[in-house]
Design an enzyme around this catalytic site. Structure first.
Site, mmCIF file in Angstrom:
data_model
loop_
_atom_site.group_PDB
_atom_site.id
_atom_site.type_symbol
_atom_site.label_atom_id
_atom_site.label_comp_id
_atom_site.label_asym_id
_atom_site.label_seq_id
_atom_site.Cartn_x
_atom_site.Cartn_y
_atom_site.Cartn_z
ATOM 1 C CB SER A 87 -0.812 -0.229 1.215
ATOM 2 O OG SER A 87 -1.447 1.080 1.443
ATOM 3 C CE1 TYR A 102 -3.983 -2.119 4.869
ATOM 4 C CE2 TYR A 102 -3.287 0.133 4.365
ATOM 5 C CZ TYR A 102 -4.041 -1.179 3.818
ATOM 6 O OH TYR A 102 -3.858 -1.451 2.598
HETATM 7 N N1 LIG Z 1 -8.567 -0.285 -1.555
HETATM 8 C C1 LIG Z 1 -7.697 0.298 -1.335
HETATM 9 O O1 LIG Z 1 -7.834 1.548 -1.227
HETATM 10 C C2 LIG Z 1 -6.218 -0.339 -1.055
HETATM 11 C C3 LIG Z 1 -5.071 0.812 -1.220
HETATM 12 C C4 LIG Z 1 -3.806 0.133 -0.907
HETATM 13 C C5 LIG Z 1 -3.595 -1.046 -0.814
HETATM 14 N N2 LIG Z 1 -4.832 -2.041 -0.650
HETATM 15 C C6 LIG Z 1 -4.304 -3.370 -0.647
HETATM 16 O O2 LIG Z 1 -4.990 -4.255 -1.608
HETATM 17 C C7 LIG Z 1 -5.191 -5.711 -1.339
HETATM 18 C C8 LIG Z 1 -6.620 -5.775 -1.518
HETATM 19 O O3 LIG Z 1 -7.622 -5.237 -0.919
HETATM 20 P P1 LIG Z 1 -8.855 -4.663 -1.629
HETATM 21 O O4 LIG Z 1 -8.869 -3.084 -1.440
HETATM 22 O O5 LIG Z 1 -9.320 -5.256 -2.583
HETATM 23 O O6 LIG Z 1 -9.822 -5.068 -0.391
HETATM 24 P P2 LIG Z 1 -11.143 -6.122 -0.396
HETATM 25 O O7 LIG Z 1 -11.341 -6.249 1.012
HETATM 26 O O8 LIG Z 1 -11.995 -5.855 -1.317
HETATM 27 O O9 LIG Z 1 -10.527 -7.305 -0.539
HETATM 28 C C9 LIG Z 1 -9.570 -8.285 0.197
HETATM 29 C C10 LIG Z 1 -9.793 -9.766 0.132
HETATM 30 O O10 LIG Z 1 -8.815 -10.563 0.717
HETATM 31 C C11 LIG Z 1 -9.776 -11.456 1.319
HETATM 32 N N3 LIG Z 1 -9.218 -11.776 2.548
HETATM 33 C C12 LIG Z 1 -8.883 -11.243 3.660
HETATM 34 N N4 LIG Z 1 -8.353 -12.013 4.668
HETATM 35 C C13 LIG Z 1 -7.959 -13.274 4.040
HETATM 36 C C14 LIG Z 1 -7.453 -14.414 4.499
HETATM 37 N N5 LIG Z 1 -6.992 -14.357 5.909
HETATM 38 N N6 LIG Z 1 -7.120 -15.419 3.753
HETATM 39 C C15 LIG Z 1 -7.605 -15.323 2.483
HETATM 40 N N7 LIG Z 1 -8.242 -14.267 1.880
HETATM 41 C C16 LIG Z 1 -8.232 -13.229 2.718
HETATM 42 C C17 LIG Z 1 -10.908 -10.906 1.414
HETATM 43 O O11 LIG Z 1 -12.066 -12.031 1.763
HETATM 44 C C18 LIG Z 1 -11.212 -10.253 0.173
HETATM 45 O O12 LIG Z 1 -11.611 -11.141 -0.704
HETATM 46 C C19 LIG Z 1 -5.098 -5.537 0.443
HETATM 47 O O13 LIG Z 1 -3.642 -6.125 0.554
HETATM 48 C C20 LIG Z 1 -5.035 -4.107 0.632
HETATM 49 O O14 LIG Z 1 -4.285 -3.699 1.802
HETATM 50 C C21 LIG Z 1 -6.114 -1.552 -0.936
#
Ligand SMILES: NC(=O)c1ccc[n+]([C@@H]2O[C@H](COP(=O)([O-])OP(=O)(O)OC[C@H]3O[C@@H](n4cnc5c(N)ncnc54)[C@H](O)[C@@H]3O)[C@@H](O)[C@H]2O)c1
Length: 272
Positions: free
Chosen positions: A146, A159
């Protein structure tokens, strides 16, 4: 390795958000995608849509990640690309950065969960798949961190700290294994329209974000997935889906104290 030589890929957290978009994008490139998620129903839905394979898994278990890698290689084929995308964030509790519990999303052990999912799951995946990739002479490791891992997420200390650890681990992988044909990428997005920032999958809403992470605009998961896949295949280490992050990171490095002062001001402005 180029785009065409990636035949099989694993995407953790592939059931929703950025992971789902990565699965779709890879499938468009005729990659056989293993959709691995703790939400088994969501994984099955995505896998059915893209003719992939669903695996229900909690990536915070080293045993489960090891089994996933072994099963995929036996049942489907050599894993050419492993994307550790699953991630969690809860927000600080009432006592701020020192709080144990979660705030926006309630949990009693947000530090433990963040370490296990945001960091250790990436270690477990690398441990399981890199020896196999080394035997084959190469592969792609793509770890989703991130912008909070280069800068900071206001309102979420666990985080921020674990995403810094994710970036640090990816650096070590790239330095250790780059000479052996392993291409390592770490992805540092700002706000993306997913459930993590309060936007449901497929919703038209663009109002979301927290702690100022939405300040440079909220990207759609599909745009982010295109950038990630293209840049990972080109061998780039640091993938910035929001280019402004490079400037912020340079400012932080050039005058850390000034940057902390700026972040304090930003935090005060968000509280108004
Ligand atoms: N959305 C944002 O603004 C943003 C910004 C920077 C980084 N990220 C990163 O992107 C990645 C994806 O997040 P997202 O935004 O798509 O969120 P999201 O919540 O839509 O998706 C996260 C996915 O991870 C799965 N998950 C959670 N814990 C798990 C576990 N223990 N085992 C297996 N699967 C698990 C969830 O079921 C979900 O499908 C993450 O690492 C997040 O930190 C997101």
């Amino acid at each position: 390795m180029n785009d065409r030589s990636v035949k099989t890929a694993v995407v953790t957290g592939g059931g929703h958000g950025i992971g789902r978009a990565l699965c779709r994008r890879l499938a468009e490139n005729r990659v056989k995608v293993v959709v691995a998620d703790i939400d088994g129903d969501a994984a099955a839905t995505v896998a059915a849509e893209i003719d992939g394979v669903a695996k229900k898994i909690d990536v915070s278990s080293e045993e489960a990640v090891g089994e996933l890698v072994a099963d995929v290689e036996t049942e489907i084929g050599a894993i050419d690309m492993f994307i550790s995308n699953a991630g969690v964030g809860f927000g600080d509790g009432d006592s701020g950065a020192i709080s144990a519990e979660g705030g926006m999303i309630s949990t009693k052990d947000r530090w433990g969960l963040c370490w296990n999912v945001n960091v250790m799951a990436q270690v477990y995946a690398a441990r399981a798949v890199i020896p196999r990739m080394l035997e084959r002479g190469g592969g792609y490791i793509v770890n989703i961190a991130s912008a909070a891992g280069l800068l900071s997420q206001i309102g979420d200390a666990a985080y921020s700290a674990t995403k810094h650890a994710s970036v640090g681990f990816a650096e070590s992988l790239a330095i250790n294994y780059g000479d052996d044909g392993i291409s390592v990428s770490v992805v540092c997005p700002q706000a993306v329209a997913t459930r993590m920032i309060g936007i449901e999958d497929d919703s038209d809403g663009v109002a979301g974000g927290f702690g100022g992470n939405e300040v440079d605009g909220i990207l759609q998961p599909a745009e982010v997935a295109d950038i990630i896949v293209d840049q990972a295949l080109s061998g780039r280490f640091l993938i910035l889906t929001h280019p402004q992050v490079a400037t912020y990171f340079q400012r932080k490095a050039s005058d850390y104290d000034r940057w902390i002062g700026g972040m304090r001001r930003f935090r005060r402005s968000l509280a108004k």
